[in-house]
Design an enzyme around this catalytic site. Structure first.
Site, PDB file in Angstrom:
ATOM      1  N   GLY A  20      29.707  49.009  42.458  1.00 54.27           N
ATOM      2  CA  GLY A  20      30.624  47.999  42.764  1.00 54.27           C
ATOM      3  C   GLY A  20      30.196  46.776  43.773  1.00 54.27           C
ATOM      4  NE  ARG A  51      35.778  54.571  35.985  1.00 55.73           N
ATOM      5  CZ  ARG A  51      36.816  54.061  35.930  1.00 55.73           C
ATOM      6  NH1 ARG A  51      37.997  54.763  35.361  1.00 55.73           N
ATOM      7  NH2 ARG A  51      37.225  52.894  36.267  1.00 55.73           N
ATOM      8  CG  ASP A 172      37.973  46.748  61.513  1.00 53.83           C
ATOM      9  OD1 ASP A 172      37.298  45.976  61.313  1.00 53.83           O
ATOM     10  OD2 ASP A 172      39.005  46.664  61.831  1.00 53.83           O
ATOM     11  CG  HIS A 173      33.261  44.222  58.233  1.00 54.79           C
ATOM     12  ND1 HIS A 173      34.398  44.066  57.304  1.00 54.79           N
ATOM     13  CD2 HIS A 173      33.055  43.116  58.446  1.00 54.79           C
ATOM     14  CE1 HIS A 173      34.953  43.148  57.375  1.00 54.79           C
ATOM     15  NE2 HIS A 173      33.955  42.375  57.786  1.00 54.79           N
ATOM     16  CG  HIS A 235      39.247  42.685  60.182  1.00 64.36           C
ATOM     17  ND1 HIS A 235      38.552  43.929  59.992  1.00 64.36           N
ATOM     18  CD2 HIS A 235      39.314  41.993  59.055  1.00 64.36           C
ATOM     19  CE1 HIS A 235      38.142  44.150  58.634  1.00 64.36           C
ATOM     20  NE2 HIS A 235      38.405  42.885  58.276  1.00 64.36           N
TER      21      HIS A 235
HETATM   22  P1  NAD Z   1      34.836  47.105  42.854  1.00 61.13           P
HETATM   23  O1  NAD Z   1      35.803  47.290  41.941  1.00 61.13           O
HETATM   24  O2  NAD Z   1      33.593  46.038  42.456  1.00 61.13           O
HETATM   25  O3  NAD Z   1      33.806  48.564  42.659  1.00 61.13           O
HETATM   26  C1  NAD Z   1      34.595  49.665  42.392  1.00 61.13           C
HETATM   27  C2  NAD Z   1      33.407  50.814  42.236  1.00 61.13           C
HETATM   28  O4  NAD Z   1      34.335  52.007  41.962  1.00 61.13           O
HETATM   29  C3  NAD Z   1      32.623  50.498  40.877  1.00 61.13           C
HETATM   30  O5  NAD Z   1      31.219  51.178  40.960  1.00 61.13           O
HETATM   31  C4  NAD Z   1      33.387  51.535  39.790  1.00 61.13           C
HETATM   32  O6  NAD Z   1      32.362  51.813  38.852  1.00 61.13           O
HETATM   33  C5  NAD Z   1      33.887  52.725  40.707  1.00 61.13           C
HETATM   34  N1  NAD Z   1      35.083  53.643  40.331  1.00 61.13           N
HETATM   35  C6  NAD Z   1      35.967  53.105  39.736  1.00 61.13           C
HETATM   36  N2  NAD Z   1      36.780  53.977  39.264  1.00 61.13           N
HETATM   37  C7  NAD Z   1      36.086  55.092  39.655  1.00 61.13           C
HETATM   38  C8  NAD Z   1      36.258  56.569  39.264  1.00 61.13           C
HETATM   39  N3  NAD Z   1      37.317  56.784  38.629  1.00 61.13           N
HETATM   40  N4  NAD Z   1      35.317  57.480  39.547  1.00 61.13           N
HETATM   41  C9  NAD Z   1      34.200  56.911  40.022  1.00 61.13           C
HETATM   42  N5  NAD Z   1      33.731  55.695  40.339  1.00 61.13           N
HETATM   43  C10 NAD Z   1      34.765  54.746  40.078  1.00 61.13           C
HETATM   44  O7  NAD Z   1      35.366  47.239  44.223  1.00 61.13           O
HETATM   45  P2  NAD Z   1      34.719  46.859  45.642  1.00 61.13           P
HETATM   46  O8  NAD Z   1      34.975  45.482  45.861  1.00 61.13           O
HETATM   47  O9  NAD Z   1      33.426  47.254  45.616  1.00 61.13           O
HETATM   48  O10 NAD Z   1      35.592  47.676  46.762  1.00 61.13           O
HETATM   49  C11 NAD Z   1      35.327  48.869  47.007  1.00 61.13           C
HETATM   50  C12 NAD Z   1      36.235  49.484  48.108  1.00 61.13           C
HETATM   51  O11 NAD Z   1      35.721  48.790  49.265  1.00 61.13           O
HETATM   52  C13 NAD Z   1      37.812  49.320  47.994  1.00 61.13           C
HETATM   53  O12 NAD Z   1      38.474  50.109  48.670  1.00 61.13           O
HETATM   54  C14 NAD Z   1      37.987  47.729  48.659  1.00 61.13           C
HETATM   55  O13 NAD Z   1      39.158  47.453  49.044  1.00 61.13           O
HETATM   56  C15 NAD Z   1      37.029  47.876  49.625  1.00 61.13           C
HETATM   57  N6  NAD Z   1      36.444  46.749  50.333  1.00 61.13           N
HETATM   58  C16 NAD Z   1      35.713  45.873  49.571  1.00 61.13           C
HETATM   59  C17 NAD Z   1      35.309  44.832  50.184  1.00 61.13           C
HETATM   60  C18 NAD Z   1      34.480  43.626  49.316  1.00 61.13           C
HETATM   61  O14 NAD Z   1      33.998  42.699  49.961  1.00 61.13           O
HETATM   62  N7  NAD Z   1      34.250  44.014  48.132  1.00 61.13           N
HETATM   63  C19 NAD Z   1      35.430  44.253  51.486  1.00 61.13           C
HETATM   64  C20 NAD Z   1      36.113  45.236  52.216  1.00 61.13           C
HETATM   65  C21 NAD Z   1      36.638  46.698  51.682  1.00 61.13           C
END
Ligand code: NAD
Length: 478
Positions: A20, A51, A172-173, A235
């Site tokens: 992700g 997945r 909380d980064h 934050h």
């Molecule tokens: P994303 O949608 O880019 O990635 C999600 C990941 O989860 C992918 O690797 C996907 O393959 C995997 N996934 C989805 N369903 C799945 C399942 N059923 N089984 C196994 N793997 C599965 O999301 P992201 O932006 O990377 O965010 C991930 C988490 O981090 C979220 O909770 C988001 O709120 C949090 N977050 C993200 C950011 C950011 O900057 N992207 C910042 C703060 C917090």
């Protein structure tokens, strides 16, 4: 002065959501840098899980691509990729867990939940039920932690059914930023500030977390959350706690978190006229509503509020907090605004001068103290404010110019088992208990956010919030 790198013990880190956005943009680069710095031993393994139908080789290629911007020595990159593996698995499916379990070693296991929040509970449950959760295991939970008090409590209960509080790391980064930790060092490592750190000497405190970007690809999530839930509840609340808390008896996780919790519990409810909601708008069509494709959205992209802490230290000192998107610059800063000297011996013409301690979190992390001196030259006593700049790079040498990213510090703390910079369950619940009535009030009153221009400092009403109190916001500077 070169900072010492102390290698951690071997570990297995499983990153759920390993393909992700967060994993590729933050988690893997942070691990890579720690690895290149010599902190991650050869025997450590990092296992990406998602997945997608990758094998370890194609996953290594994907992550190598994400590390292209890093100034990587080829041997460092190879060394890091060697520690990387991949397993394909659906968090909601019972298949695949035994094979994941089989590839884990003895010793520290960390499971990073970098997936959508609705998978946090199912993942914890499956890790326990399939025997992957050992006493030396820990889980890392990304934000958002709940949507309100009820959902945060439910999530805490679900996680607690499978992992102890001492195994649960709520990220909380902001807490991993070097300057945030420096805030504690400045407050509690020096005699200079603490005697002045109270309502007798501090007029008010401003906390600003300004972003210049809009919601981008996070529109669908953000439109359900808004600035209050996405930024203020976590934050800014954490920054407020660190600024306002009493000195803990020692720098250990529960002592620090007990003091933070007391601050949140001492917060008064925010009066409706002490809060301003805004939403960025643009005549050119790049406003928030166009970005999320909902012409009627009333989600706030900006919040400014005045908070009061009812305790002996802070009674009477307001805390002004603001955060917003598409503002004039990206800037996170805390300004401690001290009171004017009680009497000016230099007369009215010398003007009013008050000290300001500014703690910059980003960009250009550092601390500045504005002090009043005499303007150089002949011709009388004119006063001028100059910054005493405690730039870390200047004081500690150029090698400390780029402190480690927050994720580098936090992930290594997970491996070392240090929870000081992670939120405890009761802290998160207390923060929601303060936030929920604010949001409920908006809903009950049918409140609509005030539009503000992209590239501005936010809605005019936020200036009025200050002006009514005879104060003004410090500038938002890059
Ligand atoms: P994303 O949608 O880019 O990635 C999600 C990941 O989860 C992918 O690797 C996907 O393959 C995997 N996934 C989805 N369903 C799945 C399942 N059923 N089984 C196994 N793997 C599965 O999301 P992201 O932006 O990377 O965010 C991930 C988490 O981090 C979220 O909770 C988001 O709120 C949090 N977050 C993200 C950011 C950011 O900057 N992207 C910042 C703060 C917090």
């Amino acid at each position: 002065m070169v900072s010492r790198v102390i290698p951690v013990d071997p570990f297995d880190l499983v990153v759920f959501g390993g393909t992700g956005d967060l994993a590729r943009r933050k988690i893997m680069p942070a691990l890579f840098r720690r690895c290149a710095a010599g902190q991650i031993p050869d025997a450590a393994r990092i296992i990406g899980v998602a997945r997608h139908d990758h094998d370890t080789n194609s996953y290594r290629a994907l992550i190598a691509e994400s590390l292209r911007a890093e100034e990587a020595e080829p041997c460092h990159l190879e060394g890091f990729l060697r520690r990387l593996e991949y397993r394909s698995l659906d968090a909601t499916d019972p298949a695949g867990w035994d094979s994941l379990a089989a590839c884990l070693g003895e010793g520290v296991r960390a499971f990073y939940f970098s997936v959508s929040p609705d998978l946090f509970g199912p993942l914890a449950e499956r890790l326990r039920n399939h025997g992957l959760a050992t006493p030396d295991s820990r889980i890392v939970v990304e934000k958002p932690f709940g949507h309100d008090l009820g959902s945060a409590r439910a999530l805490n209960r679900t996680l607690a059914a499978h992992f102890g509080e001492d195994q649960t790391y709520r990220i909380d980064h902001y807490l991993g930023k070097e300057t945030v930790q420096n805030l504690m060092a400045v407050r509690f490592g020096n005699m200079l500030f603490e005697p002045l750190w109270n309502s007798q000497y501090v007029d008010h405190i401003q906390i600003t977390v300004a972003e210049s970007m809009g919601v981008g690809a996070r529109g669908a999530y953000y439109d359900q959350a808004g600035a209050m839930r996405d930024m203020m509840q976590n934050h800014l609340m954490q920054l407020l706690c660190l600024i306002a808390m009493e000195p803990p008896a020692k720098f250990d996780p529960d002592a620090v978190r007990d003091e933070k919790l007391k601050v949140i519990r001492a917060l008064d409810p925010v009066k409706p006229h002490h809060i301003v909601r805004g939403q960025y708008a643009a005549e050119t069509g790049c406003g928030y509503r166009e970005e999320v494709g909902d012409p009627r959205s009333i989600t706030e992209t900006y919040v400014a509020l005045k908070a009061h802490i009812s305790n002996w230290r802070w009674a009477g000192t307001p805390f002004y907090l603001r955060t917003g998107k598409r503002l004039v610059a990206r800037s996170s800063i805390i300004n401690v605004m001290f009171k004017d000297a009680p009497h000016s011996i230099f007369g009215e013409e010398a003007g009013r001068h008050a000290n300001v301690l500014s703690i910059r979190l980003q960009p250009n992390e550092g601390i500045t103290l504005k002090v009043t001196i005499k303007e150089p030259g002949p011709g009388g006593m004119r006063l001028v404010d100059v910054p005493l700049d405690m730039s870390f790079a200047k004081a500690l040498g150029p090698e400390n110019q780029n402190p480690p990213d927050a994720y580098e510090r936090l992930i290594m703390d997970v491996i070392r088992g240090n929870q000081t910079l992670f939120m405890r369950g009761d802290e998160v619940e207390a923060a929601w208990a303060w936030t929920d009535p604010i949001i409920a009030g908006w809903q009950a009153r049918g409140d609509v956010p005030k539009p503000y221009d992209c590239g501005s400092t936010g809605p005019g009403d936020a200036e009025l919030l200050m002006k009514r109190d005879g104060r003004r916001w410090q500038g938002i500077n890059p």
